[in-house]
Design an enzyme around this catalytic site. Sequence first.
Site, PDB file in Angstrom:
ATOM      1  N   GLU A  27       0.839  -1.208   0.000  1.00 37.78           N
ATOM      2  CA  GLU A  27       0.000   0.000   0.000  1.00 37.78           C
ATOM      3  C   GLU A  27       0.868   1.249   0.000  1.00 37.78           C
ATOM      4  O   GLU A  27       1.859   1.326   0.741  1.00 37.78           O
ATOM      5  CB  GLU A  27      -0.891  -0.032   1.241  1.00 37.78           C
ATOM      6  CG  GLU A  27      -2.286   0.445   0.993  1.00 37.78           C
ATOM      7  CD  GLU A  27      -3.061  -0.460   0.025  1.00 37.78           C
ATOM      8  OE1 GLU A  27      -3.122  -0.132  -1.173  1.00 37.78           O
ATOM      9  OE2 GLU A  27      -3.590  -1.478   0.495  1.00 37.78           O
ATOM     10  N   HIS A  28       0.476   2.212  -0.820  1.00 37.85           N
ATOM     11  CA  HIS A  28       1.221   3.463  -0.991  1.00 37.85           C
ATOM     12  C   HIS A  28       2.643   3.189  -1.489  1.00 37.85           C
ATOM     13  O   HIS A  28       3.588   3.905  -1.159  1.00 37.85           O
ATOM     14  CB  HIS A  28       1.217   4.288   0.308  1.00 37.85           C
ATOM     15  CG  HIS A  28      -0.135   4.876   0.601  1.00 37.85           C
ATOM     16  ND1 HIS A  28      -0.565   6.051   0.038  1.00 37.85           N
ATOM     17  CD2 HIS A  28      -1.164   4.415   1.342  1.00 37.85           C
ATOM     18  CE1 HIS A  28      -1.802   6.300   0.456  1.00 37.85           C
ATOM     19  NE2 HIS A  28      -2.195   5.312   1.242  1.00 37.85           N
TER      20      HIS A  28
ATOM     21  N   SER B 288     -25.236   8.188 -16.442  1.00 41.00           N
ATOM     22  CA  SER B 288     -25.002   7.109 -15.474  1.00 41.00           C
ATOM     23  C   SER B 288     -26.288   6.816 -14.724  1.00 41.00           C
ATOM     24  O   SER B 288     -26.955   7.744 -14.275  1.00 41.00           O
ATOM     25  CB  SER B 288     -23.916   7.532 -14.487  1.00 41.00           C
ATOM     26  OG  SER B 288     -23.932   6.666 -13.366  1.00 41.00           O
TER      27      SER B 288
ATOM     28  N   GLY C  76     -13.336   2.855  -1.545  1.00 43.45           N
ATOM     29  CA  GLY C  76     -11.922   2.542  -1.740  1.00 43.45           C
ATOM     30  C   GLY C  76     -11.717   1.271  -2.550  1.00 43.45           C
ATOM     31  O   GLY C  76     -10.675   0.624  -2.455  1.00 43.45           O
TER      32      GLY C  76
ATOM     33  N   GLU D  74      -7.444  10.136 -14.668  1.00 41.03           N
ATOM     34  CA  GLU D  74      -7.719  10.379 -13.242  1.00 41.03           C
ATOM     35  C   GLU D  74      -6.850  11.520 -12.699  1.00 41.03           C
ATOM     36  O   GLU D  74      -7.314  12.391 -11.977  1.00 41.03           O
ATOM     37  CB  GLU D  74      -7.481   9.080 -12.457  1.00 41.03           C
ATOM     38  CG  GLU D  74      -7.724   9.231 -10.981  1.00 41.03           C
ATOM     39  CD  GLU D  74      -8.425   8.027 -10.371  1.00 41.03           C
ATOM     40  OE1 GLU D  74      -8.860   7.126 -11.104  1.00 41.03           O
ATOM     41  OE2 GLU D  74      -8.539   8.018  -9.140  1.00 41.03           O
TER      42      GLU D  74
ATOM     43  N   ASP E 109      -4.513   0.910  -9.391  1.00 36.90           N
ATOM     44  CA  ASP E 109      -5.927   0.568  -9.575  1.00 36.90           C
ATOM     45  C   ASP E 109      -6.229   0.249 -11.036  1.00 36.90           C
ATOM     46  O   ASP E 109      -6.935  -0.717 -11.356  1.00 36.90           O
ATOM     47  CB  ASP E 109      -6.819   1.725  -9.111  1.00 36.90           C
ATOM     48  CG  ASP E 109      -6.471   2.178  -7.704  1.00 36.90           C
ATOM     49  OD1 ASP E 109      -5.847   1.391  -6.967  1.00 36.90           O
ATOM     50  OD2 ASP E 109      -6.815   3.317  -7.354  1.00 36.90           O
TER      51      ASP E 109
HETATM   52  C1  GLA Z   1      -5.268   4.627  -3.916  1.00 32.08           C
HETATM   53  C2  GLA Z   1      -4.584   5.026  -5.211  1.00 32.08           C
HETATM   54  C3  GLA Z   1      -3.558   3.976  -5.628  1.00 32.08           C
HETATM   55  C4  GLA Z   1      -2.621   3.633  -4.469  1.00 32.08           C
HETATM   56  C5  GLA Z   1      -3.416   3.352  -3.199  1.00 32.08           C
HETATM   57  C6  GLA Z   1      -2.521   3.142  -2.003  1.00 32.08           C
HETATM   58  O1  GLA Z   1      -6.049   3.488  -4.120  1.00 32.08           O
HETATM   59  O2  GLA Z   1      -5.534   5.165  -6.242  1.00 32.08           O
HETATM   60  O3  GLA Z   1      -2.841   4.440  -6.736  1.00 32.08           O
HETATM   61  O4  GLA Z   1      -1.680   4.652  -4.276  1.00 32.08           O
HETATM   62  O5  GLA Z   1      -4.310   4.407  -2.908  1.00 32.08           O
HETATM   63  O6  GLA Z   1      -1.783   1.985  -2.155  1.00 32.08           O
END
Ligand code: GLA
Length: 394
Positions: free
Chosen positions: A36-37, A70, A127, A168, A180
């Site tokens: 993550e991150h 939508s 999320g 995005e 993502d």
């Molecule tokens: C969000 C962002 C991703 C990633 C995550 C953390 O989902 O869209 O690009 O940075 O946070 O891992």
Amino acid sequence: MPSAPLDRATTQFSVAFGGTPDGIWSAPGRVNLIGEHTDYNGGLALPIALPQRTFAAVRIRPDKVLRMSSDGMPGGPVTIPLADVRAGSPGGWAAYVAGVFWALSEAGYAVPGADVAVASSVPVGAGLSSSAALECAVGAALSDLAGLELLGTSGGRTELASACQRAENDIAGAPTGGMDQLASMLGRRGHALLLDCRDATTEAVPFDLAAHGLALLVIDTRAPHALVDGQYAARRHTCQAAATTLGVRSLREVRPQDLAGALGRLPDEVARRRVRHVVTEIVRVGSFVDAVRAGDWAAAGRLMAASHESLRDDYEVSCPELDLAVDTALGAGALGARMTGGGFGGCAIALVSADHAVQVEADVAGAFASAGFRAPEAFVATASRGAGRDRFGG
Ligand code: GLA
């Protein structure tokens, strides 16, 4: 029972625009198992594509105009000439659609106008990358309808994912990394996707939990979650500044054995904590993949718990609801649990034995009720397929 999103997209199309679409494409949301991150630090991540998908019913137009509708959003279609698409224009959900047309045109492709109707089963604001699912469904449609032929190879899909990320970042204004979109474009049924964000290479890792009597429980805390706010951007900025101080292009270049020395060269405690998270998290992804391949689920679970602690204490992106979900799941016997995604709300995941998932879910719901939090929503996730065409012709 509400109708399936594919049918809803078709109905939405005929109500908004009349007639039938040229076809229907869809793309999944994602959940990240670990890493993550790390994506915007050139690191490793390990997402799976979810069964929940966003569907886009699309018909090419002879002019260079885009109309978007939508079924999840009130009001009539949003209409904009392609030439007017830019940062903040259009705003709201339509930016994720229009942004993909813009990004592919920026990449040098001849992009036509279109009527686009969308419907989704990906929860919004949880999320789970509802925005990437929308972008990738539209990207898949454009690839087919404009003859870009990007869906047939993983290189083409990676290129589409990169255009969706630009949509995005540059049009919707969310400074996210690429995880993502890569997960949504390249996800494979029964597999997790090992992403190396240094060069956007991917590797499918078999991830069939049911075959091992296990399940992945996704717990939506329903705590408010927004990435277009300053916290995510601040984390990115701190990481980039730390990389500059350390004389590396990205934090990926900091080797684990050099971490202590690197931390000593950083000017403040916040930067040290952020860097420690990123470097140790990248190591955890590699160890997690090893554990999954070896079938050592206890080790995999411990790595998930360690990831959560690092995100909570060093990266400071958790929140009371996520911590309670994780602690309760672990207390109820989950092998591992952690927050997933950007944080500050959204979802936690728990690795549980399949026959224990209902109990873990009930314990988390009970803990949330006692704490006075909104009731969480949970589901068992299986690794699903990436973006693709569902139907040609209406
Ligand atoms: C969000 C962002 C991703 C990633 C995550 C953390 O989902 O869209 O690009 O940075 O946070 O891992």
